[in-house]
Motif scaffolding. Structure first.
Motif, PDB file in Angstrom:
ATOM      1  N   GLY A  26       0.647  -1.149  -0.037  1.00  0.00           N
ATOM      2  CA  GLY A  26       0.161   0.185  -0.071  1.00  0.00           C
ATOM      3  C   GLY A  26       0.651   1.320   0.046  1.00  0.00           C
ATOM      4  N   ARG A  27       1.970   1.345   0.752  1.00  0.00           N
ATOM      5  CA  ARG A  27       2.894   2.423   0.838  1.00  0.00           C
ATOM      6  C   ARG A  27       3.680   2.581  -0.479  1.00  0.00           C
ATOM      7  NH1 ARG A  27       3.430   0.203   6.171  1.00  0.00           N
ATOM      8  NH2 ARG A  27       5.323  -0.845   5.440  1.00  0.00           N
ATOM      9  N   PHE A  28       4.109   1.492  -0.940  1.00  0.00           N
ATOM     10  CA  PHE A  28       4.845   1.542  -2.171  1.00  0.00           C
ATOM     11  C   PHE A  28       3.928   2.175  -3.553  1.00  0.00           C
ATOM     12  CE2 PHE A  28       5.461  -0.653  -6.244  1.00  0.00           C
ATOM     13  CZ  PHE A  28       6.762  -0.487  -6.566  1.00  0.00           C
ATOM     14  N   TYR A  29       2.490   1.634  -3.532  1.00  0.00           N
ATOM     15  CA  TYR A  29       1.809   2.034  -4.474  1.00  0.00           C
ATOM     16  C   TYR A  29       1.316   3.574  -4.365  1.00  0.00           C
ATOM     17  CZ  TYR A  29       1.192  -2.085  -6.924  1.00  0.00           C
ATOM     18  OH  TYR A  29       1.659  -3.341  -7.834  1.00  0.00           O
ATOM     19  N   GLN A  30       1.109   3.954  -3.008  1.00  0.00           N
ATOM     20  CA  GLN A  30       0.821   5.314  -2.598  1.00  0.00           C
ATOM     21  C   GLN A  30       1.877   6.245  -3.162  1.00  0.00           C
ATOM     22  OE1 GLN A  30      -2.478   6.254  -1.832  1.00  0.00           O
ATOM     23  NE2 GLN A  30      -1.563   8.387  -2.230  1.00  0.00           N
ATOM     24  N   SER A  31       3.309   5.817  -2.617  1.00  0.00           N
ATOM     25  CA  SER A  31       4.119   6.859  -3.183  1.00  0.00           C
ATOM     26  C   SER A  31       4.252   6.712  -4.498  1.00  0.00           C
ATOM     27  CB  SER A  31       5.515   5.841  -2.587  1.00  0.00           C
ATOM     28  OG  SER A  31       6.484   6.807  -2.929  1.00  0.00           O
ATOM     29  N   ALA A  32       4.233   5.444  -5.324  1.00  0.00           N
ATOM     30  CA  ALA A  32       4.136   5.477  -6.896  1.00  0.00           C
ATOM     31  C   ALA A  32       3.274   6.450  -7.638  1.00  0.00           C
ATOM     32  CB  ALA A  32       4.228   4.242  -7.560  1.00  0.00           C
ATOM     33  N   PHE A  33       1.782   6.361  -6.983  1.00  0.00           N
ATOM     34  CA  PHE A  33       0.937   7.402  -7.557  1.00  0.00           C
ATOM     35  C   PHE A  33       0.855   8.802  -7.154  1.00  0.00           C
ATOM     36  CE2 PHE A  33      -1.557   3.241  -7.608  1.00  0.00           C
ATOM     37  CZ  PHE A  33      -0.806   2.743  -8.863  1.00  0.00           C
ATOM     38  N   GLY A  34       1.702   9.079  -6.100  1.00  0.00           N
ATOM     39  CA  GLY A  34       1.715  10.534  -5.899  1.00  0.00           C
ATOM     40  C   GLY A  34       0.640  11.241  -5.376  1.00  0.00           C
ATOM     41  N   GLU A  35       0.499  12.489  -5.652  1.00  0.00           N
ATOM     42  CA  GLU A  35      -0.551  13.275  -5.455  1.00  0.00           C
ATOM     43  C   GLU A  35      -1.832  13.429  -6.385  1.00  0.00           C
ATOM     44  OE1 GLU A  35      -0.820  14.735  -2.234  1.00  0.00           O
ATOM     45  OE2 GLU A  35       1.361  13.821  -1.821  1.00  0.00           O
ATOM     46  N   THR A  36      -1.730  12.166  -6.902  1.00  0.00           N
ATOM     47  CA  THR A  36      -2.780  12.127  -8.198  1.00  0.00           C
ATOM     48  C   THR A  36      -4.151  11.779  -7.928  1.00  0.00           C
ATOM     49  OG1 THR A  36      -2.332   9.777  -8.673  1.00  0.00           O
ATOM     50  CG2 THR A  36      -1.066  11.249  -9.935  1.00  0.00           C
ATOM     51  N   GLY A  37      -4.289  11.017  -6.539  1.00  0.00           N
ATOM     52  CA  GLY A  37      -5.522  10.711  -5.961  1.00  0.00           C
ATOM     53  C   GLY A  37      -6.079   9.151  -6.436  1.00  0.00           C
ATOM     54  N   PHE A  38      -5.045   8.692  -7.303  1.00  0.00           N
ATOM     55  CA  PHE A  38      -5.199   7.474  -7.704  1.00  0.00           C
ATOM     56  C   PHE A  38      -4.645   6.348  -6.732  1.00  0.00           C
ATOM     57  CE2 PHE A  38      -3.946   3.795 -10.587  1.00  0.00           C
ATOM     58  CZ  PHE A  38      -5.226   3.656 -11.191  1.00  0.00           C
ATOM     59  N   LYS A  77     -17.432   7.247  -8.333  1.00  0.00           N
ATOM     60  CA  LYS A  77     -16.642   8.177  -8.419  1.00  0.00           C
ATOM     61  C   LYS A  77     -15.482   7.943  -9.641  1.00  0.00           C
ATOM     62  CE  LYS A  77     -16.237   9.321  -3.436  1.00  0.00           C
ATOM     63  NZ  LYS A  77     -15.153   9.078  -2.454  1.00  0.00           N
ATOM     64  N   MET A  78     -15.269   6.814 -10.029  1.00  0.00           N
ATOM     65  CA  MET A  78     -14.146   6.545 -11.074  1.00  0.00           C
ATOM     66  C   MET A  78     -14.983   6.726 -12.390  1.00  0.00           C
ATOM     67  SD  MET A  78     -12.279   3.083  -9.672  1.00  0.00           S
ATOM     68  CE  MET A  78     -11.243   2.903 -11.324  1.00  0.00           C
ATOM     69  N   SER A  79     -16.397   6.592 -12.369  1.00  0.00           N
ATOM     70  CA  SER A  79     -17.212   6.600 -13.623  1.00  0.00           C
ATOM     71  C   SER A  79     -17.385   8.205 -13.674  1.00  0.00           C
ATOM     72  CB  SER A  79     -18.516   6.135 -13.390  1.00  0.00           C
ATOM     73  OG  SER A  79     -19.381   6.380 -14.223  1.00  0.00           O
ATOM     74  N   GLY A  80     -17.600   8.783 -12.675  1.00  0.00           N
ATOM     75  CA  GLY A  80     -17.667  10.323 -12.685  1.00  0.00           C
ATOM     76  C   GLY A  80     -16.288  10.943 -13.266  1.00  0.00           C
ATOM     77  N   PHE A  81     -15.193  10.585 -12.785  1.00  0.00           N
ATOM     78  CA  PHE A  81     -14.044  11.050 -13.321  1.00  0.00           C
ATOM     79  C   PHE A  81     -13.628  10.737 -14.654  1.00  0.00           C
ATOM     80  CE2 PHE A  81      -9.326  11.265 -12.786  1.00  0.00           C
ATOM     81  CZ  PHE A  81      -9.118  12.638 -12.402  1.00  0.00           C
ATOM     82  N   GLY A  82     -14.226   9.750 -15.439  1.00  0.00           N
ATOM     83  CA  GLY A  82     -14.278   9.486 -16.764  1.00  0.00           C
ATOM     84  C   GLY A  82     -13.378   8.237 -17.179  1.00  0.00           C
ATOM     85  N   ALA A 106      -5.578   4.854 -20.701  1.00  0.00           N
ATOM     86  CA  ALA A 106      -4.408   5.725 -20.668  1.00  0.00           C
ATOM     87  C   ALA A 106      -3.791   5.879 -19.051  1.00  0.00           C
ATOM     88  CB  ALA A 106      -4.728   7.180 -20.955  1.00  0.00           C
ATOM     89  N   VAL A 107      -4.782   6.002 -17.994  1.00  0.00           N
ATOM     90  CA  VAL A 107      -4.448   5.944 -16.797  1.00  0.00           C
ATOM     91  C   VAL A 107      -3.512   4.799 -16.455  1.00  0.00           C
ATOM     92  CG1 VAL A 107      -5.114   6.562 -14.438  1.00  0.00           C
ATOM     93  CG2 VAL A 107      -6.104   7.839 -16.123  1.00  0.00           C
ATOM     94  N   LEU A 108      -4.287   3.744 -16.591  1.00  0.00           N
ATOM     95  CA  LEU A 108      -3.846   2.237 -16.278  1.00  0.00           C
ATOM     96  C   LEU A 108      -2.474   2.154 -16.900  1.00  0.00           C
ATOM     97  CD1 LEU A 108      -4.032  -0.457 -15.149  1.00  0.00           C
ATOM     98  CD2 LEU A 108      -5.313  -1.217 -17.180  1.00  0.00           C
ATOM     99  N   GLU A 109      -2.190   2.457 -18.359  1.00  0.00           N
ATOM    100  CA  GLU A 109      -0.813   2.214 -18.740  1.00  0.00           C
ATOM    101  C   GLU A 109       0.153   3.025 -18.027  1.00  0.00           C
ATOM    102  OE1 GLU A 109       1.259   3.244 -23.011  1.00  0.00           O
ATOM    103  OE2 GLU A 109      -0.802   3.095 -23.015  1.00  0.00           O
ATOM    104  N   GLU A 110      -0.276   4.557 -17.812  1.00  0.00           N
ATOM    105  CA  GLU A 110       0.774   5.074 -16.980  1.00  0.00           C
ATOM    106  C   GLU A 110       1.159   4.753 -15.683  1.00  0.00           C
ATOM    107  OE1 GLU A 110       3.340   8.287 -15.931  1.00  0.00           O
ATOM    108  OE2 GLU A 110       2.817   7.548 -17.756  1.00  0.00           O
ATOM    109  N   ALA A 111       0.028   4.159 -14.859  1.00  0.00           N
ATOM    110  CA  ALA A 111       0.171   3.703 -13.699  1.00  0.00           C
ATOM    111  C   ALA A 111       1.039   2.344 -13.724  1.00  0.00           C
ATOM    112  CB  ALA A 111      -1.155   3.341 -12.803  1.00  0.00           C
ATOM    113  N   SER A 112       0.944   1.740 -14.645  1.00  0.00           N
ATOM    114  CA  SER A 112       1.645   0.497 -14.877  1.00  0.00           C
ATOM    115  C   SER A 112       3.042   0.509 -15.020  1.00  0.00           C
ATOM    116  CB  SER A 112       0.938  -0.754 -15.776  1.00  0.00           C
ATOM    117  OG  SER A 112      -0.444  -0.695 -15.778  1.00  0.00           O
ATOM    118  N   GLU A 113       3.392   1.595 -15.927  1.00  0.00           N
ATOM    119  CA  GLU A 113       4.717   2.023 -16.091  1.00  0.00           C
ATOM    120  C   GLU A 113       5.397   2.425 -14.815  1.00  0.00           C
ATOM    121  OE1 GLU A 113       4.618   4.728 -19.430  1.00  0.00           O
ATOM    122  OE2 GLU A 113       3.786   3.166 -20.790  1.00  0.00           O
TER     123      GLU A 113
END
Length: 158
Positions: A26-38, A77-82, A106-113
């Motif tokens: 959880g900490r690893f992913y939170q750090s990787a996703f930064g302040e994006t809200g993802f 929320k994810m639906s509302g965000f598109g 596109a978000v999944l591709e960036e997150a995966s990278e």
């Protein structure tokens, strides 16, 4: 018949190590996703929809191991965000199917990278990760269909 492992110390508890590993992920992913809200749960939703296509909320819930009442607000929320689309099933109007939208892809591709780059830094051997993944998956599947042999009784207060 397998012998029950002897648990000699706190650090030898498999359940603790899995729990601590989950927190570390959880900490690893939170750090990787930064302040994006993802978040990691959102990542899982996108990943499963990407791999499996349209799913109902209950099917998605079962697939990622989250209760539908927990997943539903996040999906809205994810639906509302598109990121995902919610549409009525043409064969059963009562069911709502969830699909990945192009923005979600596109978000999944960036997150995966970003996650893959972080994994590279961990230096974990691919074969060891695969073996560990298989061991944990088998343990999870067994736990999901097993009940304890004994149930703890309410301790009597002195």
């Amino acid at each position: 018949m397998t012998k029950t492992p002897t648990i000699s110390t706190f650090d030898a508890l498999l359940c603790y190590n899995v729990y601590a590993l989950n927190l570390a992920f959880g900490r690893f992913y939170q750090s990787a996703f930064g302040e994006t809200g993802f978040t990691y749960p959102k990542f899982l939703v996108l990943k499963v929809l990407s791999e499996e296509g349209a799913l109902s909320l209950s099917d998605l819930s079962a697939r990622i191991g989250v209760e539908p009442n927990t997943l539903s607000p996040m999906v809205k929320k994810m639906s509302g965000f598109g990121l995902i689309d919610r549409m009525r099933d043409s064969q059963d109007e009562r069911r709502v199917l969830l699909t990945l939208k192009p923005f979600g892809e596109a978000v999944l591709e960036e997150a995966s990278e970003v996650v893959a780059a972080g994994w590279d830094e961990l230096g974990l051997d691919e074969a060891a990760v695969a073996a560990t993944n298989e061991l944990l998956s088998n343990a999870r599947k067994r736990l999901e269909v097993t009940s304890p042999k004994r149930i703890m009784k309410q301790p009597k207060r002195p």
